[in-house]
Design an enzyme around this catalytic site. Structure first.
Site, PDB file in Angstrom:
ATOM      1  N   ALA A   1      34.359  37.822  37.667  1.00 47.52           N
ATOM      2  CA  ALA A   1      35.312  38.769  38.248  1.00 47.52           C
ATOM      3  C   ALA A   1      36.542  38.938  37.363  1.00 47.52           C
ATOM      4  CB  ALA A   1      35.713  38.306  39.645  1.00 47.52           C
TER       5      ALA A   1
ATOM      6  N   GLY B   1      30.071  31.790  35.846  1.00 48.76           N
ATOM      7  CA  GLY B   1      30.372  31.577  37.248  1.00 48.76           C
ATOM      8  C   GLY B   1      31.023  32.795  37.876  1.00 48.76           C
ATOM      9  N   CYS B   2      31.280  32.705  39.200  1.00 50.21           N
ATOM     10  CA  CYS B   2      31.749  33.861  39.963  1.00 50.21           C
ATOM     11  C   CYS B   2      33.185  34.246  39.634  1.00 50.21           C
ATOM     12  CB  CYS B   2      31.589  33.581  41.449  1.00 50.21           C
ATOM     13  SG  CYS B   2      32.221  31.979  41.999  1.00 50.21           S
ATOM     14  N   TYR B   3      34.099  33.287  39.635  1.00 45.65           N
ATOM     15  CA  TYR B   3      35.491  33.600  39.306  1.00 45.65           C
ATOM     16  C   TYR B   3      35.598  34.179  37.898  1.00 45.65           C
ATOM     17  CZ  TYR B   3      37.765  31.120  43.250  1.00 45.65           C
ATOM     18  OH  TYR B   3      38.229  30.724  44.480  1.00 45.65           O
ATOM     19  N   VAL B   4      34.869  33.577  36.971  1.00 49.55           N
ATOM     20  CA  VAL B   4      34.950  34.002  35.570  1.00 49.55           C
ATOM     21  C   VAL B   4      34.414  35.422  35.409  1.00 49.55           C
ATOM     22  CG1 VAL B   4      34.224  33.503  33.218  1.00 49.55           C
ATOM     23  CG2 VAL B   4      34.782  31.632  34.761  1.00 49.55           C
TER      24      VAL B   4
END
EC number: 1.2.1.38
Length: 345
Positions: A146, A141-144
């Protein structure tokens, strides 16, 4: 190529990228909501005369299937697709974590626990060799993405002890449903959510960094991992897309700005989609691109290490990374059909 779940934001980005991919053919895309209707009914920005097909038709025709579905559905479809000789890139969380960890954080019984051992974690900067020839890829996913790329050099150096991570996300990260993300509620508003260690991406971040601590630069999805703890607090920002992560890292040893920058530049040397900046990153510079902008900063006054990372949550944080994984799976040049430059203004 086929896409299941093509009426969500991630599906739309997959459509945009795959339609422009010179080495693959998009043979179909499905959506329960839009089945039988033209693509433009869901996505007016795309130009294609085809209709949304039935899920079964896409599965039959495609050699590689992208699952852009809600959590809990991919674990039902992936076994069927793999048994039929298809290859699968899953954009949900279904195969990112061990089944018992997944069930604890997602509150969904795992229906295909055996497949987790076959899934390759889809972060190319760390799992590039594993991804070549993979049959099942668990796209992060996106948060992970980054947070992991922000802290990976410190973990690979063996000096990361923990971190306090703050994430800021545009509203598209919450999906297409308007509950809690309606304009009247998010405009001129900034709010934290799932605070206090409750966000389900936390174990994925910790697992990624623990693997790097144990294995170093190139990691195996199912290899050894060390225990590491981090605090993560996400925030919803009144913008459409983009992720900005600020990580305050607890590290061992003595550091300076020069040594910190040297570590990051050496770690990401040659990476096509990671840019180590001299200045601070901003989300707008990454929009529409598959790039991550990273800036490590040594705070001399306090002796703290800060790392900032910005990316487009729908591209490098989702669909672009899925296409990057596809390229590796098929033995294509990794950068094919993936933009490095963002949109500005």
């Amino acid at each position: 190529m086929g896409i299941l779940g093509a009426s969500g934001y991630g599906g739309a980005e997959l459509l945009r990228l795959l339609k422009a991919h010179p080495e693959v053919e998009l043979v179909g895309f499905s959506s329960r909501k839009y089945e039988g209707r033209p693509l433009e009914a869901a996505w007016p920005q795309l130009w294609d005369g085809r209709l949304f097909a039935a899920q079964e038709e896409v599965l039959e025709r495609a050699e590689v299937v992208f699952l852009a579905l809600p959590n809990g559905l991919s674990m039902e479809i992936a076994p069927e697709a793999l048994k039929a000789g298809k290859r699968v890139v899953d954009l949900s969380g279904d195969f990112r974590l061990p089944p018992e960890v997944y069930e604890a954080w997602y509150r969904i019984p795992h229906k295909s626990p055996d497949l987790y051992r076959e899934a390759v974690y889809g972060l190319p900067e760390l799992h590039r060799e594993e991804l070549k020839g993979a049959r099942l890829v668990a796209n992060p996913g996106c948060y992970v993405t980054a947070a992991t790329l922000a802290l990976a050099p410190l973990a690979a150096e063996g000096v990361l002890k923990g971190a306090f991570v703050v994430g800021l996300s545009g509203v598209s990260g919450a999906g297409r449903e308007a509950e809690g993300t309606a304009f009247a509620e998010v405009n001129e508003n900034l709010k934290p959510y799932k605070a206090g260690g409750t966000h389900r991406h936390i174990p994925e971040m910790e697992r990624n960094l623990g693997r790097i601590l144990a294995q170093g630069r190139r990691v195996r999805t199912h290899g050894e991992a060390r225990a590491v703890r981090l605090s993560f607090t996400p925030h919803l920002v009144p913008m459409t897309r983009g992720i900005l992560v600020t990580a305050e890292a607890e590290v061992e040893g003595a550091w300076s700005q020069e040594s910190l920058e040297a570590l990051y530049r050496d770690f990401y040397a040659g990476e096509p989609f990671v840019r180590v900046l001299k200045g601070l990153p901003e989300t707008k510079a990454t929009l529409g691109s598959n790039r991550v902008d990273v800036r490590p900063l040594y705070e001399e006054r306090t002796g703290r290490v800060l790392v900032f990372a910005a990316l487009d949550n729908l591209v490098k944080g989702m669909a672009g990374q899925a296409v990057q994984n596809l390229n590796l799976m098929l033995g294509l040049p990794e950068e094919t059909a993936l933009p490095k430059e963002g949109l500005w203004p």
